[in-house]
Design a protein around this motif. Sequence first.
Motif, PDB file in Angstrom:
ATOM      1  N   TYR A  30      42.855  53.147  38.551  1.00  0.00           N
ATOM      2  CA  TYR A  30      41.840  52.353  39.246  1.00  0.00           C
ATOM      3  C   TYR A  30      41.841  50.915  38.705  1.00  0.00           C
ATOM      4  O   TYR A  30      41.806  49.944  39.457  1.00  0.00           O
ATOM      5  N   GLU A  33      45.028  48.983  39.676  1.00  0.00           N
ATOM      6  CA  GLU A  33      45.003  48.719  41.117  1.00  0.00           C
ATOM      7  C   GLU A  33      44.103  47.517  41.423  1.00  0.00           C
ATOM      8  O   GLU A  33      44.447  46.634  42.201  1.00  0.00           O
ATOM      9  N   HIS A  34      42.938  47.472  40.749  1.00  0.00           N
ATOM     10  CA  HIS A  34      42.002  46.386  41.034  1.00  0.00           C
ATOM     11  C   HIS A  34      42.383  45.076  40.367  1.00  0.00           C
ATOM     12  O   HIS A  34      42.067  44.006  40.873  1.00  0.00           O
ATOM     13  N   GLU A  37      48.761  42.624  40.055  1.00  0.00           N
ATOM     14  CA  GLU A  37      49.969  42.535  39.238  1.00  0.00           C
ATOM     15  C   GLU A  37      49.664  41.979  37.845  1.00  0.00           C
ATOM     16  O   GLU A  37      49.210  40.848  37.702  1.00  0.00           O
ATOM     17  N   ILE A  38      49.929  42.792  36.854  1.00  0.00           N
ATOM     18  CA  ILE A  38      49.630  42.392  35.475  1.00  0.00           C
ATOM     19  C   ILE A  38      50.772  41.529  34.936  1.00  0.00           C
ATOM     20  O   ILE A  38      51.950  41.883  35.075  1.00  0.00           O
ATOM     21  N   VAL A  39      50.393  40.391  34.374  1.00  0.00           N
ATOM     22  CA  VAL A  39      51.409  39.419  33.960  1.00  0.00           C
ATOM     23  C   VAL A  39      51.448  39.211  32.451  1.00  0.00           C
ATOM     24  O   VAL A  39      52.354  38.563  31.933  1.00  0.00           O
ATOM     25  N   VAL A  62      47.307  38.349  37.948  1.00  0.00           N
ATOM     26  CA  VAL A  62      47.254  37.103  38.713  1.00  0.00           C
ATOM     27  C   VAL A  62      45.822  36.786  39.129  1.00  0.00           C
ATOM     28  O   VAL A  62      45.503  35.652  39.451  1.00  0.00           O
ATOM     29  N   LYS A  63      44.933  37.781  39.097  1.00  0.00           N
ATOM     30  CA  LYS A  63      43.550  37.544  39.516  1.00  0.00           C
ATOM     31  C   LYS A  63      42.632  37.222  38.347  1.00  0.00           C
ATOM     32  O   LYS A  63      41.720  36.423  38.471  1.00  0.00           O
ATOM     33  N   ALA A  64      42.808  37.918  37.221  1.00  0.00           N
ATOM     34  CA  ALA A  64      41.783  37.839  36.178  1.00  0.00           C
ATOM     35  C   ALA A  64      42.344  38.287  34.837  1.00  0.00           C
ATOM     36  O   ALA A  64      43.370  38.963  34.775  1.00  0.00           O
ATOM     37  N   PRO A  87      55.004  43.569  31.091  1.00  0.00           N
ATOM     38  CA  PRO A  87      53.613  43.957  31.359  1.00  0.00           C
ATOM     39  C   PRO A  87      53.476  44.767  32.655  1.00  0.00           C
ATOM     40  O   PRO A  87      52.522  45.526  32.806  1.00  0.00           O
ATOM     41  N   GLU A  88      54.457  44.631  33.562  1.00  0.00           N
ATOM     42  CA  GLU A  88      54.367  45.339  34.842  1.00  0.00           C
ATOM     43  C   GLU A  88      54.433  46.855  34.672  1.00  0.00           C
ATOM     44  O   GLU A  88      54.101  47.605  35.584  1.00  0.00           O
ATOM     45  N   ASN A  91      51.316  48.526  35.608  1.00  0.00           N
ATOM     46  CA  ASN A  91      51.141  48.775  37.045  1.00  0.00           C
ATOM     47  C   ASN A  91      51.962  49.980  37.502  1.00  0.00           C
ATOM     48  O   ASN A  91      51.506  50.794  38.296  1.00  0.00           O
ATOM     49  N   GLU A 126      31.589  52.190  42.173  1.00  0.00           N
ATOM     50  CA  GLU A 126      32.004  50.781  42.145  1.00  0.00           C
ATOM     51  C   GLU A 126      32.655  50.362  43.452  1.00  0.00           C
ATOM     52  O   GLU A 126      32.827  49.177  43.709  1.00  0.00           O
ATOM     53  N   GLU A 127      33.091  51.334  44.253  1.00  0.00           N
ATOM     54  CA  GLU A 127      33.751  50.985  45.518  1.00  0.00           C
ATOM     55  C   GLU A 127      32.756  50.414  46.513  1.00  0.00           C
ATOM     56  O   GLU A 127      31.654  50.880  46.625  1.00  0.00           O
TER      57      GLU A 127
ATOM     58  N   GLN B 389      36.903  42.812  51.191  1.00  0.00           N
ATOM     59  CA  GLN B 389      37.272  44.218  51.017  1.00  0.00           C
ATOM     60  C   GLN B 389      37.408  44.950  52.357  1.00  0.00           C
ATOM     61  O   GLN B 389      38.144  45.927  52.463  1.00  0.00           O
ATOM     62  N   ILE B 415      38.975  32.377  45.159  1.00  0.00           N
ATOM     63  CA  ILE B 415      39.099  33.815  45.417  1.00  0.00           C
ATOM     64  C   ILE B 415      39.150  34.577  44.095  1.00  0.00           C
ATOM     65  O   ILE B 415      39.488  34.016  43.055  1.00  0.00           O
ATOM     66  N   TYR B 416      38.785  35.846  44.155  1.00  0.00           N
ATOM     67  CA  TYR B 416      38.773  36.752  42.999  1.00  0.00           C
ATOM     68  C   TYR B 416      37.856  36.266  41.882  1.00  0.00           C
ATOM     69  O   TYR B 416      38.045  36.575  40.717  1.00  0.00           O
ATOM     70  N   LEU B 419      34.053  37.766  39.025  1.00  0.00           N
ATOM     71  CA  LEU B 419      34.740  39.044  38.844  1.00  0.00           C
ATOM     72  C   LEU B 419      33.902  40.229  39.298  1.00  0.00           C
ATOM     73  O   LEU B 419      34.443  41.296  39.581  1.00  0.00           O
ATOM     74  N   GLN B 422      34.327  42.428  44.250  1.00  0.00           N
ATOM     75  CA  GLN B 422      35.727  42.745  44.556  1.00  0.00           C
ATOM     76  C   GLN B 422      36.194  41.911  45.745  1.00  0.00           C
ATOM     77  O   GLN B 422      35.460  41.714  46.704  1.00  0.00           O
ATOM     78  N   GLU B 473      53.569  34.942  42.565  1.00  0.00           N
ATOM     79  CA  GLU B 473      52.697  34.484  41.475  1.00  0.00           C
ATOM     80  C   GLU B 473      52.918  35.310  40.205  1.00  0.00           C
ATOM     81  O   GLU B 473      52.834  34.792  39.095  1.00  0.00           O
ATOM     82  N   ALA B 474      53.189  36.610  40.396  1.00  0.00           N
ATOM     83  CA  ALA B 474      53.385  37.463  39.214  1.00  0.00           C
ATOM     84  C   ALA B 474      54.655  37.056  38.477  1.00  0.00           C
ATOM     85  O   ALA B 474      54.653  36.919  37.252  1.00  0.00           O
ATOM     86  N   ALA B 477      54.182  33.902  36.532  1.00  0.00           N
ATOM     87  CA  ALA B 477      53.419  34.054  35.298  1.00  0.00           C
ATOM     88  C   ALA B 477      54.206  34.839  34.246  1.00  0.00           C
ATOM     89  O   ALA B 477      54.100  34.565  33.054  1.00  0.00           O
ATOM     90  N   ARG B 478      55.002  35.805  34.722  1.00  0.00           N
ATOM     91  CA  ARG B 478      55.738  36.633  33.757  1.00  0.00           C
ATOM     92  C   ARG B 478      56.953  35.896  33.199  1.00  0.00           C
ATOM     93  O   ARG B 478      57.297  36.042  32.038  1.00  0.00           O
TER      94      ARG B 478
END
Lengths: 127, 490
Positions: A30, A33-34, A37-39, A62-64, A87-88, A91, A126-127, B389, B415-416, B419, B422, B473-474, B477-478
């Motif tokens: 979860y 997914e939220h 993509e983990i960088v 890329v988001k947070a 880091p991927e 994911n 949370e959804e 969403q 966007i995003y 936090l 969603q 973007e990923a 950054a990577r």
Amino acid sequence: MNIPKNLKYTSSHEWVRIEGNTVFIGITDYAQEHLGEIVFVELPEVNDEVTKGAPLAVVESVKAAADVYAPLSGTVSEVNEALLDNPELVNQDPYENWIVTLEISNPAEIEDLLDPAEYEKVCEQEE
Amino acid sequence: MAQNKQTPLIFEISQPGRKGYSLPPCDVPEKEVSELLPADFLREKPPLLPEVSELDTVRHFTRLSQRNYGVDAGFYPLGSCTMKYNPKVNEVVSRLSGFLHVHPYQAEETVQGCLQIMYELDRMLSEITGMDRFSLQPAAGAHGELAGLLAIKAYHTARGESRRTKIIVPDSAHGTNPASAAMAGFEVIQVKSNAQGGVDLDSLKAAVSPELAGLMLTNPNTLGLFDENITEIAEIIHAAGGLLYYDGANANAILGIARPGDMGFDVVHLNLHKTFSTPHGGGGPGSGPVGVKKDLIPFLPKPLVEFRDGKYYLDGDLPLSLGKVRSFYGNFTVMVKAYAYILSLGAKGLKEVSENAVLNANYLLQKLKGLFLLPYDRICMHECVFSGQNYHSQGVAVLDIAKRLLDYGYHPPTIYFPLIVQEALMLEPTETESKETLDEFIAALKAIVEEIQTDPELVRSAPYSTVVQRLDEAAAARHPKLRWQPETNK
């Protein structure tokens, strides 16, 4: 959403696999997914002492950027250095790719962790 | 302009021996540089600089500048950033010779006008926020936060309460808040938001302790919502011996209507480069003055500008001051723009700024309500936060919608963030946009939503009209490529 039955969870979306006094810790399906993509993954140092609920590692997407909180108190025994370059992996398989292992200092805290059914409810809310 | 898409790097147009200058013959005996400098300081290889003509250089940078998108070019509803239009006359004023050509080491009697502006701006900002004194030194918002937190720390320490090491920050805060608190040496405690998007009072009560140094709060918060419980929040914090810090980044919503000082705040910073007529988003310079209530004045950065016997002067005799936080006196020309802006609008005009900022945001909120989810369905302040969403099932993320807006000629919203929502889509129209502009923007979003229904792939692969299309973007950054490498590009 994948919530393996053999793991314990926290409401802040960490999973815990308990093997005696050693626990493996990662983030849930979860969570990955939220986050998207983990960088970048920032790891603690081996031998760092952590208390339950304190920031343990950081995953950045890329988001947070999100803190990974220690689900239990203890001493960091291993960190998954493969995540530094890849880091991927978090994911691709969040349950196979643990982030940190701890030698826990207070096994009684395990009682506070969520079982899979309880964790599923947290995600639904949370959804 | 089609050719603008293909602008090579200046290194790639380099030709050996080409240059943009022509020097007269040297009139002193020439010496090899190796005879003039010790070997330690000499390069082994010459630097790899582009060899280009003057015209090559001018065209290259002119083309790059044409790629800029700013508020002067179009609507820029970037939530949390207040990308409003700043009157050009304030730029002119700040460039008057008497402001532009002074030197910070000049004798005080020769810069009385500049000191007067700083002194009076302090008074104006104090009146606007309900504080007693401002330091104009901090160079940006987060810098103001750091200075304010250090003042809080100095205050507790002076009272023999250095045990106060914890700062409470709600989860709807600006990201700089916990970062500044950590940098100032505090431990950060996060408290949750309630269902209305405000601070959850029970969580707050549970978080206070004898170690509490203070609370950092943005009001309106990052959801664009005003926390009506603010006086109760202030009572809880003050009763525990803590101080309240107001992040003034959202001050555009409250000018002339509500004052942090009246809400119970003890320390405030303002972003002059958001609210008070300095354009921002290009790396500055900014200005983040920090203001305090009376009890905290002794701890402000020094020097402060004072006025006595008809003369303005810099007072550095503040033994409890946290010290200097910036070389000299801060970014002075930004202060001049704020001063000119405040004087030209006056009390009535400043109030209208916030009234129109709030009206515009609520217009967007009502008109877009059916298109996106609205997790906190309340009257908003200067910005509104939707969730995209509802397009998840069509496989369209809010990122895709933002990218598609580029094709419609708009700078996308934030966007995003925050936090806690969603697929957040955060819009801040500001007071300077007309109803017609907002209507055109609403129509663009409606058109995109229609595209999601009929051809989601069109939205997922956007943008098409930009210099570069969808970026990974990923991967960026990577595996960032931070500079041009000649060996890999030839």
